[in-house]
Design a protein around this motif. Sequence first.
Motif, mmCIF file in Angstrom:
data_model
loop_
_atom_site.group_PDB
_atom_site.id
_atom_site.type_symbol
_atom_site.label_atom_id
_atom_site.label_comp_id
_atom_site.label_asym_id
_atom_site.label_seq_id
_atom_site.Cartn_x
_atom_site.Cartn_y
_atom_site.Cartn_z
ATOM 1 N N LEU A 48 -15.702 10.600 7.354
ATOM 2 C CA LEU A 48 -14.412 10.237 7.943
ATOM 3 C C LEU A 48 -14.202 8.729 7.928
ATOM 4 C CD1 LEU A 48 -14.189 12.651 11.005
ATOM 5 C CD2 LEU A 48 -12.772 12.684 8.946
ATOM 6 N N GLY A 49 -15.269 7.983 8.210
ATOM 7 C CA GLY A 49 -15.144 6.532 8.172
ATOM 8 C C GLY A 49 -14.789 6.021 6.788
ATOM 9 N N GLY A 50 -15.423 6.592 5.744
ATOM 10 C CA GLY A 50 -15.108 6.170 4.379
ATOM 11 C C GLY A 50 -13.691 6.526 3.980
ATOM 12 N N VAL A 51 -13.253 7.754 4.342
ATOM 13 C CA VAL A 51 -11.900 8.179 3.977
ATOM 14 C C VAL A 51 -10.849 7.323 4.669
ATOM 15 C CG1 VAL A 51 -10.252 10.074 4.179
ATOM 16 C CG2 VAL A 51 -12.568 10.541 3.402
ATOM 17 N N TRP A 52 -11.014 7.120 5.969
ATOM 18 C CA TRP A 52 -10.005 6.345 6.697
ATOM 19 C C TRP A 52 -10.068 4.857 6.369
ATOM 20 C CZ3 TRP A 52 -5.719 7.684 8.965
ATOM 21 C CH2 TRP A 52 -5.542 9.025 9.308
ATOM 22 N N MET A 53 -11.234 4.390 5.944
ATOM 23 C CA MET A 53 -11.308 3.015 5.451
ATOM 24 C C MET A 53 -10.492 2.881 4.168
ATOM 25 S SD MET A 53 -14.690 0.717 4.636
ATOM 26 C CE MET A 53 -15.292 1.073 6.291
ATOM 27 N N GLY A 54 -10.555 3.918 3.321
ATOM 28 C CA GLY A 54 -9.728 3.905 2.119
ATOM 29 C C GLY A 54 -8.244 3.933 2.440
ATOM 30 N N VAL A 55 -7.855 4.743 3.448
ATOM 31 C CA VAL A 55 -6.440 4.813 3.845
ATOM 32 C C VAL A 55 -5.967 3.457 4.367
ATOM 33 C CG1 VAL A 55 -4.821 5.888 5.446
ATOM 34 C CG2 VAL A 55 -6.550 7.282 4.313
ATOM 35 N N VAL A 56 -6.770 2.829 5.217
ATOM 36 C CA VAL A 56 -6.394 1.527 5.757
ATOM 37 C C VAL A 56 -6.327 0.476 4.647
ATOM 38 C CG1 VAL A 56 -7.124 -0.323 7.314
ATOM 39 C CG2 VAL A 56 -7.290 2.052 8.053
ATOM 40 N N VAL A 89 -5.567 1.006 1.454
ATOM 41 C CA VAL A 89 -4.330 1.239 0.698
ATOM 42 C C VAL A 89 -3.130 0.714 1.468
ATOM 43 C CG1 VAL A 89 -2.804 3.029 -0.207
ATOM 44 C CG2 VAL A 89 -5.259 3.196 -0.589
ATOM 45 N N ALA A 90 -3.098 0.957 2.781
ATOM 46 C CA ALA A 90 -1.989 0.452 3.596
ATOM 47 C C ALA A 90 -1.948 -1.071 3.607
ATOM 48 C CB ALA A 90 -2.108 0.995 5.017
ATOM 49 N N ALA A 91 -3.110 -1.708 3.677
ATOM 50 C CA ALA A 91 -3.156 -3.175 3.679
ATOM 51 C C ALA A 91 -2.687 -3.737 2.337
ATOM 52 C CB ALA A 91 -4.567 -3.643 3.987
ATOM 53 N N MET A 92 -3.109 -3.108 1.230
ATOM 54 C CA MET A 92 -2.666 -3.577 -0.086
ATOM 55 C C MET A 92 -1.166 -3.395 -0.260
ATOM 56 S SD MET A 92 -5.745 -2.550 -2.726
ATOM 57 C CE MET A 92 -5.758 -0.810 -2.287
ATOM 58 N N GLU A 93 -0.640 -2.282 0.230
ATOM 59 C CA GLU A 93 0.806 -2.060 0.166
ATOM 60 C C GLU A 93 1.549 -3.105 0.991
ATOM 61 O OE1 GLU A 93 2.781 0.103 -1.342
ATOM 62 O OE2 GLU A 93 1.476 1.676 -2.133
ATOM 63 N N LEU A 94 1.020 -3.426 2.159
ATOM 64 C CA LEU A 94 1.666 -4.415 3.018
ATOM 65 C C LEU A 94 1.653 -5.791 2.369
ATOM 66 C CD1 LEU A 94 2.984 -4.943 5.752
ATOM 67 C CD2 LEU A 94 0.709 -5.361 6.694
ATOM 68 N N LEU A 140 -4.616 -13.254 -5.778
ATOM 69 C CA LEU A 140 -4.263 -11.873 -5.454
ATOM 70 C C LEU A 140 -3.491 -11.175 -6.573
ATOM 71 C CD1 LEU A 140 -3.142 -12.278 -1.726
ATOM 72 C CD2 LEU A 140 -5.335 -11.457 -2.590
ATOM 73 N N ARG A 141 -3.352 -11.805 -7.724
ATOM 74 C CA ARG A 141 -2.605 -11.178 -8.819
ATOM 75 C C ARG A 141 -3.200 -9.837 -9.258
ATOM 76 N NH1 ARG A 141 -1.014 -16.131 -12.973
ATOM 77 N NH2 ARG A 141 0.568 -17.131 -11.616
ATOM 78 N N PRO A 142 -4.543 -9.730 -9.428
ATOM 79 C CA PRO A 142 -5.090 -8.408 -9.778
ATOM 80 C C PRO A 142 -4.768 -7.338 -8.744
ATOM 81 C CG PRO A 142 -6.716 -10.122 -10.154
ATOM 82 C CD PRO A 142 -5.592 -10.761 -9.404
ATOM 83 N N LEU A 143 -4.780 -7.728 -7.460
ATOM 84 C CA LEU A 143 -4.447 -6.779 -6.404
ATOM 85 C C LEU A 143 -2.992 -6.340 -6.506
ATOM 86 C CD1 LEU A 143 -5.181 -5.308 -3.766
ATOM 87 C CD2 LEU A 143 -4.519 -7.378 -2.540
ATOM 88 N N PHE A 144 -2.081 -7.301 -6.746
ATOM 89 C CA PHE A 144 -0.677 -6.951 -6.882
ATOM 90 C C PHE A 144 -0.453 -6.058 -8.112
ATOM 91 C CE2 PHE A 144 0.257 -11.237 -4.707
ATOM 92 C CZ PHE A 144 0.063 -10.675 -3.473
ATOM 93 N N GLY A 145 -1.173 -6.332 -9.193
ATOM 94 C CA GLY A 145 -1.050 -5.500 -10.391
ATOM 95 C C GLY A 145 -1.555 -4.090 -10.139
ATOM 96 N N LEU A 146 -2.621 -3.953 -9.361
ATOM 97 C CA LEU A 146 -3.136 -2.623 -9.021
ATOM 98 C C LEU A 146 -2.126 -1.839 -8.219
ATOM 99 C CD1 LEU A 146 -5.490 -0.568 -8.816
ATOM 100 C CD2 LEU A 146 -6.241 -1.816 -6.781
ATOM 101 N N VAL A 147 -1.535 -2.471 -7.216
ATOM 102 C CA VAL A 147 -0.549 -1.782 -6.389
ATOM 103 C C VAL A 147 0.683 -1.421 -7.202
ATOM 104 C CG1 VAL A 147 0.947 -2.008 -4.354
ATOM 105 C CG2 VAL A 147 -1.382 -2.926 -4.318
#
Length: 266
Positions: free
Chosen positions: A225-233, A235-240, A255-262
């Motif tokens: 559960l910790g790994g799954v919810w860490m992934g959810v958080v 993804v939410a942080a990258m989207e934000l 942060l360009r690679p991160l923006f390209g991933l999103v």
Amino acid sequence: MDPRTRLLMLLATGALAILLDRPSSLFLLAAIASIPLLTRPIGWVWRRRALAMAAAVIWATVLSQGLFYGDVPREPLFALGPIVLYREGVIHGLIQSLRLVAMTFAGLAVAVSTPADRLFAALIGLRCPYGVAFLAVTAIRFVPVVGREMWLVRSARGRRGRAIAARSPWAWGRQELLLLRPVVARSLRRSRTLAEALDTRGFDPTTPRTQRRPLVMKPWEPVLLGGVWMGVVSVAAMELLYRAYLAELVYNPALRPLFGLVRNWL
């Protein structure tokens, strides 16, 4: 697996279905969500029905959104006289349908694999109000009963008249609506009987209760559960961060690679 773990995994699936906005990532989410359901001992007939249902939902949503997409810009993907299929509408329909399919697969997997009493105990263990938990489990408990009644009504209608395929589309739609009348009537009668039984036995949702079989998580379940919810958080942080970048509030060349991933995958 503890039923609380299953519910929290279902909640994480819903959060990812909302956050993700690309067909590739949503298709991967739907494929992962289908694994627990398709690996259950439900028989190949029901597996084929589940896959056919998913394919029908995707096809209908993609076709309707592609034909009636009204936003701009839009690029024609296929045209046959006045009928135009727009590329943006197809992508939008694919995204919406994959979200629905992912949540449907995950919800069915939880409903099929978890007994009603364990699901009720999990909701209480997650601090859900007693009345809400009772109503949710009662509704899930009667889903198979309503499904069997629909099947019986459909079979009876088929034995008393001509096949539905021989009717016009308007007659077919009217007959499908008429099918709901006896099912709704029996559901109302069943609800009244259940309410009278609870009232007769002095049911009180505020009375303290103890569980005969307490819920206990295995040692690896909190880690999962910790790994799954860490992934959810994450993804939410990258989207934000990406939304802040589009609004010209945050910019860092690192942060360009991160923006390209999103932008390309999430």
